[in-house]
Design an enzyme around this catalytic site. Structure first.
Site, PDB file in Angstrom:
ATOM      1  N   SER A  99      13.098  20.609  -6.157  1.00 48.43           N
ATOM      2  CA  SER A  99      11.732  20.638  -5.613  1.00 48.43           C
ATOM      3  C   SER A  99      11.139  19.247  -5.384  1.00 48.43           C
ATOM      4  O   SER A  99       9.959  19.022  -5.657  1.00 48.43           O
ATOM      5  CB  SER A  99      10.820  21.498  -6.497  1.00 48.43           C
ATOM      6  OG  SER A  99      11.286  22.836  -6.531  1.00 48.43           O
ATOM      7  N   GLU A 116      24.408  25.841  -7.448  1.00 48.58           N
ATOM      8  CA  GLU A 116      24.710  27.106  -6.759  1.00 48.58           C
ATOM      9  C   GLU A 116      26.211  27.381  -6.767  1.00 48.58           C
ATOM     10  O   GLU A 116      26.637  28.533  -6.826  1.00 48.58           O
ATOM     11  CB  GLU A 116      24.123  27.067  -5.337  1.00 48.58           C
ATOM     12  CG  GLU A 116      22.608  27.225  -5.387  1.00 48.58           C
ATOM     13  CD  GLU A 116      21.840  26.390  -4.370  1.00 48.58           C
ATOM     14  OE1 GLU A 116      22.404  25.995  -3.338  1.00 48.58           O
ATOM     15  OE2 GLU A 116      20.635  26.132  -4.625  1.00 48.58           O
ATOM     16  N   GLU A 146      20.026  17.749 -11.452  1.00 47.43           N
ATOM     17  CA  GLU A 146      19.240  18.818 -10.833  1.00 47.43           C
ATOM     18  C   GLU A 146      19.025  19.935 -11.854  1.00 47.43           C
ATOM     19  O   GLU A 146      19.904  20.791 -12.034  1.00 47.43           O
ATOM     20  CB  GLU A 146      19.974  19.387  -9.619  1.00 47.43           C
ATOM     21  CG  GLU A 146      20.218  18.403  -8.505  1.00 47.43           C
ATOM     22  CD  GLU A 146      20.397  19.100  -7.152  1.00 47.43           C
ATOM     23  OE1 GLU A 146      19.593  18.814  -6.262  1.00 47.43           O
ATOM     24  OE2 GLU A 146      21.297  19.929  -7.014  1.00 47.43           O
ATOM     25  N   ASN A 198      20.350  18.074   1.278  1.00 47.23           N
ATOM     26  CA  ASN A 198      21.353  19.133   1.174  1.00 47.23           C
ATOM     27  C   ASN A 198      20.827  20.321   1.969  1.00 47.23           C
ATOM     28  O   ASN A 198      19.884  20.969   1.552  1.00 47.23           O
ATOM     29  CB  ASN A 198      21.558  19.493  -0.309  1.00 47.23           C
ATOM     30  CG  ASN A 198      22.485  20.692  -0.486  1.00 47.23           C
ATOM     31  OD1 ASN A 198      23.118  21.146   0.462  1.00 47.23           O
ATOM     32  ND2 ASN A 198      22.545  21.201  -1.708  1.00 47.23           N
ATOM     33  N   LYS A 216      22.286  23.064   2.552  1.00 49.40           N
ATOM     34  CA  LYS A 216      22.778  24.355   2.024  1.00 49.40           C
ATOM     35  C   LYS A 216      23.266  25.246   3.178  1.00 49.40           C
ATOM     36  O   LYS A 216      23.831  24.744   4.136  1.00 49.40           O
ATOM     37  CB  LYS A 216      21.673  25.027   1.190  1.00 49.40           C
ATOM     38  CG  LYS A 216      21.124  24.073   0.102  1.00 49.40           C
ATOM     39  CD  LYS A 216      20.302  24.766  -0.942  1.00 49.40           C
ATOM     40  CE  LYS A 216      19.827  23.741  -1.960  1.00 49.40           C
ATOM     41  NZ  LYS A 216      19.131  24.336  -3.099  1.00 49.40           N
ATOM     42  N   HIS A 263      27.436  21.491  -7.421  1.00 46.36           N
ATOM     43  CA  HIS A 263      26.041  21.920  -7.253  1.00 46.36           C
ATOM     44  C   HIS A 263      25.804  23.175  -8.082  1.00 46.36           C
ATOM     45  O   HIS A 263      26.699  24.005  -8.243  1.00 46.36           O
ATOM     46  CB  HIS A 263      25.749  22.183  -5.763  1.00 46.36           C
ATOM     47  CG  HIS A 263      24.295  22.383  -5.501  1.00 46.36           C
ATOM     48  ND1 HIS A 263      23.683  23.607  -5.702  1.00 46.36           N
ATOM     49  CD2 HIS A 263      23.323  21.526  -5.115  1.00 46.36           C
ATOM     50  CE1 HIS A 263      22.385  23.467  -5.427  1.00 46.36           C
ATOM     51  NE2 HIS A 263      22.144  22.217  -5.078  1.00 46.36           N
ATOM     52  N   GLY A 312      14.575  24.984  -5.820  1.00 50.15           N
ATOM     53  CA  GLY A 312      14.041  26.028  -4.947  1.00 50.15           C
ATOM     54  C   GLY A 312      12.874  26.801  -5.539  1.00 50.15           C
ATOM     55  O   GLY A 312      12.479  27.837  -5.014  1.00 50.15           O
TER      56      GLY A 312
HETATM   57  P1  13P Z   1      15.127  22.190  -3.520  1.00 51.97           P
HETATM   58  O1  13P Z   1      14.712  20.819  -3.082  1.00 51.97           O
HETATM   59  O2  13P Z   1      14.927  23.231  -2.456  1.00 51.97           O
HETATM   60  O3  13P Z   1      14.544  22.570  -4.834  1.00 51.97           O
HETATM   61  O4  13P Z   1      16.717  22.127  -3.734  1.00 51.97           O
HETATM   62  C1  13P Z   1      17.265  21.120  -4.506  1.00 51.97           C
HETATM   63  C2  13P Z   1      18.736  21.155  -4.363  1.00 51.97           C
HETATM   64  O5  13P Z   1      19.397  22.062  -4.789  1.00 51.97           O
HETATM   65  C3  13P Z   1      19.370  20.017  -3.667  1.00 51.97           C
HETATM   66  O6  13P Z   1      20.744  20.038  -3.844  1.00 51.97           O
END
Ligand code: 13P
Length: 251
Positions: A214, A98, A168, A10, A12, A96, A174
């Site tokens: 992560s 976010e 997740e 992803n 983002k 997601h 992150g």
């Molecule tokens: P990270 O791998 O940066 O923690 O992000 C995970 C994520 O949100 C994938 O959709």
């Protein structure tokens, strides 16, 4: 039934078109001949067409990072499933954290998006996961079950086979703080149980459940060794070829 692992990146809101294409080409080259696992990348909407062209003919699949719940209409700022298909995407990330936490998407909205994605033959990756506060209050399973059951409401069993789930935990995204393999497996197992309750055990056994939060080259192997972890949804580590490549080639 053996579930084919899926490693999904992803991207983002990172990488403009030239950089996205460069990375996509490297990933495609590295995946040539790969048949025991599936690889997907989700660039920004503006880079989708170019990335889809860059990976054409390779096993790499391309996804949107969200989709509207209508084919077309007055929905400023949204991208329809037909537009995603038109740009070369065959999959889409939905719900997601976010989207849920920054843009206030709720389960009902995510469900409408998912139903529309299925209607237009996009493979949805439905994301679920608890916040740190929810975990600390002992509500992880309750939260995940609600996101899951409301997210797939109205999806018939036959269609459910195409849906991918991604667990997740919000506190792991992150942050560099990965869930331990035991913590992840525990929730993945419970997600499969919830799916078995909503549908049938045989169907639940076919559905892929990815872990995200992560995922890095140094933890992917142990996560992927868990019985109910069928892939990874990777953020930060998917933006660099070396780290994503190592994750794709987990052992
Ligand atoms: P990270 O791998 O940066 O923690 O992000 C995970 C994520 O949100 C994938 O959709």
């Amino acid at each position: 039934m053996a579930r084919r692992p899926l490693i999904a990146g992803n991207w983002k809101m990172y990488l403009t078109t030239a950089k996205a294409v460069e990375l996509a080409e490297a990933v495609a080259a590295s995946c040539a001949g790969l048949s025991d696992r599936e690889v997907m990348i989700a660039p920004s909407f503006t880079a989708l067409t170019a990335v889809a062209e860059a990976v054409a003919g390779s096993p790499v699949r391309v996804a949107g990072q969200n989709v509207a719940w209508e084919k077309e209409g007055a929905y400023t700022g949204e991208i329809s499933p037909v537009m995603l298909q038109d740009a070369g995407a065959g999959m889409v990330i939905l719900g997601h954290s976010e989207r849920r936490h920054i843009f206030a998407e709720d389960n009902a909205m995510v469900n409408r998006r998912l139903l529309c994605a299925l209607q237009f033959e996009l493979t949805p990756i439905l994301c679920v996961g608890e916040t740190l506060a929810e975990r600390e209050q002992g509500n992880t399973f309750k939260v995940v079950e609600k996101q899951l059951s409301q997210g797939v409401q109205g999806v018939a069993g036959e269609q459910m086979k195409q849906v991918v789930i991604a667990y997740e935990p919000v506190w792991a995204i992150g942050t560099g703080k990965t869930a331990t393999k035991e913590q992840a497996q525990e929730v993945h197992g419970s997600i499969r149980n919830v799916l078995a309750g909503l549908y049938e055990k045989t169907l639940a056994d076919e559905i892929r459940i990815l872990y995200g939060g992560s995922v890095k080259p140094d933890n992917v192997d142990s996560l992927m060794a868990q019985p109910d972890i069928d892939g990874a949804l990777v953020g930060g580590a998917a933006l660099k070829f070396e780290s994503f490549d190592r994750i794709i080639h987990f052992s």
